[in-house]
Structure formats: structure tokens, C-alpha cells
Design a protein around this motif. Structure first.
Motif, short mmCIF file in Angstrom:
data_model
loop_
_atom_site.label_atom_id
_atom_site.label_comp_id
_atom_site.label_asym_id
_atom_site.label_seq_id
_atom_site.Cartn_x
_atom_site.Cartn_y
_atom_site.Cartn_z
N VAL A 107 -72.77 43.87 53.68
CA VAL A 107 -71.48 44.42 53.25
C VAL A 107 -70.96 43.63 52.05
O VAL A 107 -70.97 42.40 52.06
N ALA A 111 -65.01 47.53 52.46
CA ALA A 111 -65.38 48.28 53.66
C ALA A 111 -64.06 48.73 54.28
O ALA A 111 -63.48 48.03 55.11
N LEU A 116 -65.65 50.59 57.26
CA LEU A 116 -65.67 49.49 58.22
C LEU A 116 -66.27 49.95 59.54
O LEU A 116 -67.05 49.22 60.17
N GLN A 117 -65.97 51.16 59.97
CA GLN A 117 -66.57 51.68 61.20
C GLN A 117 -68.09 51.79 61.07
O GLN A 117 -68.83 51.45 62.00
N SER A 120 -69.56 48.50 61.37
CA SER A 120 -69.40 48.01 62.74
C SER A 120 -70.43 48.59 63.68
O SER A 120 -70.68 48.03 64.75
N ARG A 125 -73.58 42.08 61.14
CA ARG A 125 -72.91 42.40 59.89
C ARG A 125 -72.80 41.13 59.04
O ARG A 125 -72.15 40.17 59.46
N LEU A 133 -61.68 44.27 53.55
CA LEU A 133 -61.86 45.17 54.68
C LEU A 133 -60.50 45.64 55.17
O LEU A 133 -59.48 44.97 54.97
N SER A 134 -60.50 46.79 55.84
CA SER A 134 -59.25 47.29 56.42
C SER A 134 -59.53 48.37 57.46
O SER A 134 -60.41 49.21 57.26
N TRP A 152 -65.70 48.09 68.30
CA TRP A 152 -65.02 46.80 68.19
C TRP A 152 -64.79 46.14 69.54
O TRP A 152 -64.57 44.94 69.62
N GLU A 170 -55.04 44.92 54.56
CA GLU A 170 -56.35 44.44 54.14
C GLU A 170 -56.56 42.99 54.59
O GLU A 170 -55.61 42.22 54.71
N ALA A 176 -62.34 38.25 58.40
CA ALA A 176 -63.13 39.19 59.20
C ALA A 176 -64.13 38.45 60.08
O ALA A 176 -64.34 38.82 61.24
N PHE A 181 -65.06 40.92 63.14
CA PHE A 181 -65.53 42.13 62.46
C PHE A 181 -66.85 41.86 61.72
O PHE A 181 -67.63 42.79 61.51
#
Length: 258
Positions: A107, A111, A116-117, A120, A125, A133-134, A152, A170, A176, A181
Motif C-alpha cells: 500500500v 487507501a 482501505l477495505q 484489509s 498489509r 488512509l481513511s 477489521w 485521515e 495505521a 490497519f
């Protein structure tokens, strides 16, 4: 149709790249279809021992292309299950977790939201420093609905996830990693992911897939212990398991069969 996902396979490792770099690999209907098709291909192709998932250009994935999705998104039945427990939107993220072989996401850049999903859904990752990310859906007045909560669970603390889902703020790769994450940070996440994939590809592929099935298992203690015993019994004294032992004893690379 413009190509949205590229796949290259070499020595048991499938490299999958989201390929809409001019739009930060944002998700339009064609991208959804291409990701689902890529997952289906990997699921049915023999000899793949690990997958590396990345995005071309300046970022991994910026999430939904809101303009294109708004133009073609009316009338979709979100309750309809099209891929086992998942609908089409969930499959682009959940499908990586459901694949029989490990998936490593590399990544970088951004993302956001659905991006991001998707990341995930990977088993591991690896993110570049400064990646943004957010959990972004609340920005658009909706909830995360691409399998995020299911993916998650167990990685991200409940109150942390609530805060991020409620605010859509964010956060960077360093935060993360601290929050769960991201597995770890690397200056070159793609190179690190490829090295990890090659290491996995050098292990007994049947044992690796069994380990992923156990990791994916959602069950109580009794069922988990029984599943562990069944997986182990199925591996013991098989040709690949014997080869692993012999290769270690003879200090040579193993030669496994898929």
C-alpha cells in the motif's frame, strides 16, 4: 473496456495490480467487475502459492469514484448475496480473504474508503511511510459497506474503529500500524511484499493453505481445536510434508508439488 487489473504469475507468485492510475485507482463499475474477475481467476488457477496486491501510479486506491457510481448505482440490491456470504461490493475486499492462498497488500499513497477495505482483505498489509488512509464513507453520509467491519474485527480495537468510522478522519501509515490497519511499514512496500510472497511460495503449499483456513476460522474453542487436529492429520506423512522434513535435514531447497 479499458484494462482495470493486471495479473502476472511467476514461480507460484501472482502479482495483481489495480490499473487505473490516472484516477488513483478509484473504483468505478469496470474496476469492481475487474477485481471480482481477478479473484475468480486466482481462485481457480492451479500453482499459485501467494498473491501480491498493489496499485499502479501515485496511490493504492482512492476509494469509490463517486461520479461514475452515482450514474450507474441506482436499483442495486445490496441485500442480495452473489459470492457466498458477500454481495458484489463486498466481494472486492472479502474475496482476497476468502482466497485459499495468502495475499499480501503493498500500500502506498492513499487507501481511502473502499481502497482501505480492499487492502484489509489481504492477510498481510505493508505500507509505505506517509501513506494516507481513511474509513471515509461517513464523508459521503454512508457507512463502510465493503466488508470492512468483518475484516477489521480482531485487528482494530472497537472504540478506535468507532471513532474513525464516525469521523472519516485521515490517518497516516504510522498510526495505521499502531491501530492494526497495517501490519508493518517499509520504504519499498512492493519489494517487501514480493520477498514475503516468495518466502511463502517456498513452503509446503498444502500446509500454507491449511494455516490460512485455520486463521480464517470463526468458531469457539472446541471447534477450533478439532479443526486444527483435522488439518494436521491431513498433512502428516503426505509427500509435501515428507519433502519439507527431508529438505531441512539435507539442507537443500524443497521441491514441493501443488
Amino acid at each position: 473496456m479499458e484494462e482495470r487489473v493486471r495479473i502476472e504469475i511467476e514461480d507460484g507468485v501472482a502479482e495483481v495490480r489495480l490499473a487505473r492510475p490516472d484516477k488513483l485507482n478509484a473504483l468505478d463499475p469496470a474496476m469492481f467487475a475487474a477485481i471480482i474477475a481477478a479473484i475468480a481467476r486466482l481462485e481457480g488457477e492451479a500453482g499459485i502459492r501467494a498473491v501480491v496486491l498493489s496499485g499502479e501510479g501515485r496511490g493504492f486506491c482512492a476509494g469509490l469514484d463517486m461520479a461514475s457510481m452515482a450514474a450507474g448505482g441506482s436499483g442495486i440490491d445490496l441485500a442480495r448475496r452473489t459470492h457466498g456470504p458477500a454481495n458484489d461490493f463486498q466481494q472486492v475486499a472479502w474475496g482476497w480473504r476468502a482466497l485459499p492462498m495468502p495475499v499480501i497488500a503493498a500500500v502506498h499513497g492513499v487507501a481511502f474508503g473502499g481502497g482501505l477495505q480492499i487492502a484489509s482483505g489481504a492477510d498481510v498489509r505493508i505500507a509505505a511511510p506517509g501513506t494516507r488512509l481513511s474509513v471515509m464513507e461517513m464523508k459521503w453520509g454512508i457507512v463502510p459497506d465493503m466488508a470492512g467491519y468483518a475484516l477489521w474485527h480482531g485487528n482494530v480495537r472497537d472504540d478506535v474503529l468507532r471513532e474513525l468510522a464516525y469521523t472519516a478522519r485521515e490517518f497516516d501509515a504510522e498510526e495505521a500500524a499502531a491501530l492494526g490497519f497495517v501490519t508493518r511499514i517499509a520504504e519499498d512496500p512492493h519489494a517487501e511484499a514480493m520477498a514475503l510472497a516468495r518466502a511463502i511460495a517456498g513452503r509446503n503449499p498444502h500446509a500454507v493453505r491449511a494455516a490460512k483456513r485455520l486463521a480464517n476460522l470463526e468458531a469457539g474453542t472446541t471447534e477450533t481445536l478439532l479443526a486444527e487436529s483435522r488439518e494436521q492429520a491431513a498433512l502428516l506423512r503426505t509427500p509435501n510434508q515428507i519433502e519439507a522434513v527431508m529438505a531441512n535435514m539435507q539442507k537443500r531447497p524443497p521441491a514441493f508439488s501443488d
